[in-house]
Design a protein around this motif. Structure first.
Motif, mmCIF file in Angstrom:
data_model
loop_
_atom_site.group_PDB
_atom_site.id
_atom_site.type_symbol
_atom_site.label_atom_id
_atom_site.label_comp_id
_atom_site.label_asym_id
_atom_site.label_seq_id
_atom_site.Cartn_x
_atom_site.Cartn_y
_atom_site.Cartn_z
ATOM 1 N N GLN A 109 0.817 4.253 1.547
ATOM 2 C CA GLN A 109 1.079 5.180 2.640
ATOM 3 C C GLN A 109 2.512 5.147 3.192
ATOM 4 N N THR B 269 0.838 -1.191 0.000
ATOM 5 C CA THR B 269 0.000 0.000 0.000
ATOM 6 C C THR B 269 0.869 1.235 0.000
ATOM 7 N N ASP C 189 4.699 6.808 0.690
ATOM 8 C CA ASP C 189 4.422 8.239 0.605
ATOM 9 C C ASP C 189 5.160 8.990 1.702
ATOM 10 N N LEU C 190 5.125 8.444 2.926
ATOM 11 C CA LEU C 190 5.753 9.100 4.068
ATOM 12 C C LEU C 190 7.267 9.177 3.935
ATOM 13 N N THR D 136 7.303 5.110 9.109
ATOM 14 C CA THR D 136 5.944 4.870 9.591
ATOM 15 C C THR D 136 5.909 4.859 11.115
ATOM 16 N N SER E 174 3.413 4.759 -5.173
ATOM 17 C CA SER E 174 3.446 6.000 -4.399
ATOM 18 C C SER E 174 3.626 7.216 -5.290
#
Length: 272
Positions: A10, A8, A13-14, A227, A73
């Motif tokens: 996220q 996924t 992305d971070l 994360t 991403s």
């Protein structure tokens, strides 16, 4: 550097900004090695699956290849596009997309790569099958995955520092069902239809000028740790960082070599 992070978007992305700035220290030599195993010629068309910020794409473009890069991403693709523009590479086409459902026609590419990307897919067999589908007959695929973390002095140093700030932190243990198991890696490549499959280790040596540089490089380029930072908050992360750097200041001597190993899975699409 484990297979515990979801495909996924996220986490990636971070980590995108830090990954672009820090990952080359460790991953750059692996990208160069991957290209050596295929040696794309000028005007070869290659695909870079789960391309991240584009270490392999940029290196391939510099060697004259045309590259289609794809990553789940959007911030990673933004970093890749910006780096390509800065370097003057006009032969890279980058887009957001899922490596388990590639938006390319059958048999389009002369070579295919996934540098520490496909290893994270929720459906690895589908990822391998999609990579196989978009390669022309006779084309070569190179997929990399981390060897077990316990065999890496770099990862042992990192997790020792993590433990200083969080006693519950633990070095990832070998995963017999992951691509770090050469037998699994080979079987999944063959099941996707690749032949002449080899799984070969490649070890890279890295060193850092001080403890803070080691910690900064490794945490900024890690999706799981970025994360974690997001989850625990800045105040707690700062406390853990101080403990980690204090630990590394004692245990790591400046410019001491540390080692980490990747497995390179190489396979060929059967000739027509």
């Amino acid at each position: 550097m484990s297979e515990g992070t979801s495909v996924t978007a996220q986490p990636w992305d971070l980590v995108a900004e830090g990954y672009a700035a820090a990952a080359a220290t460790v991953l750059g030599p692996f990208a160069e090695r991957a290209l050596e195993l295929v040696t794309p010629g000028t005007y070869s068309v290659i695909v870079d699956v789960a391309a991240g910020t584009g270490l392999l794409s940029l290196a391939a473009a510099a060697k004259g290849a045309r590259v289609d890069a794809i990553d789940v991403s959007a911030p990673m693709i933004e970093q890749l596009t910006a780096a390509a523009e800065l370097a003057g590479h006009t032969t890279i086409t980058a887009q957001v997309g899922d490596g388990q459902d590639l938006p390319y026609p059958d048999g389009r590419f002369d070579a295919g790569f996934s540098l520490f990307g496909l290893m994270f897919f929720a459906d690895r067999p589908r990822g391998f099958a999609e990579l196989r589908r978009v390669l022309r007959p006779g084309a070569t695929a190179v997929v990399t995955a981390w060897a077990p973390a316990v065999d890496s002095s770099l990862m042992r140093a990192l997790y020792g520092a993590l433990t200083a700030g969080d006693p519950n932190a633990a070095l990832p243990q070998p995963n017999a069902r992951g691509l770090e198991n050469p037998a699994v890696f080979e079987a999944e490549l063959r099941a996707a239809g690749f032949e002449a499959v080899t799984i070969r280790p490649h070890t890279v040596e890295v060193h850092f000028p001080d403890a803070a540089a080691l910690w900064d490089t490794m945490t900024r380029s890690s999706a799981p740790l970025t994360t974690l930072r997001h989850e625990v908050g800045e105040a707690e992360w700062e406390r853990r960082t101080e403990a980690a750097i204090e630990h590394l200041t004692v245990t790591y001597r400046a410019n001491t070599p540390l080692f980490t190993t990747a497995l390179f899975g190489v396979g060929t699409v059967p000739a027509a």
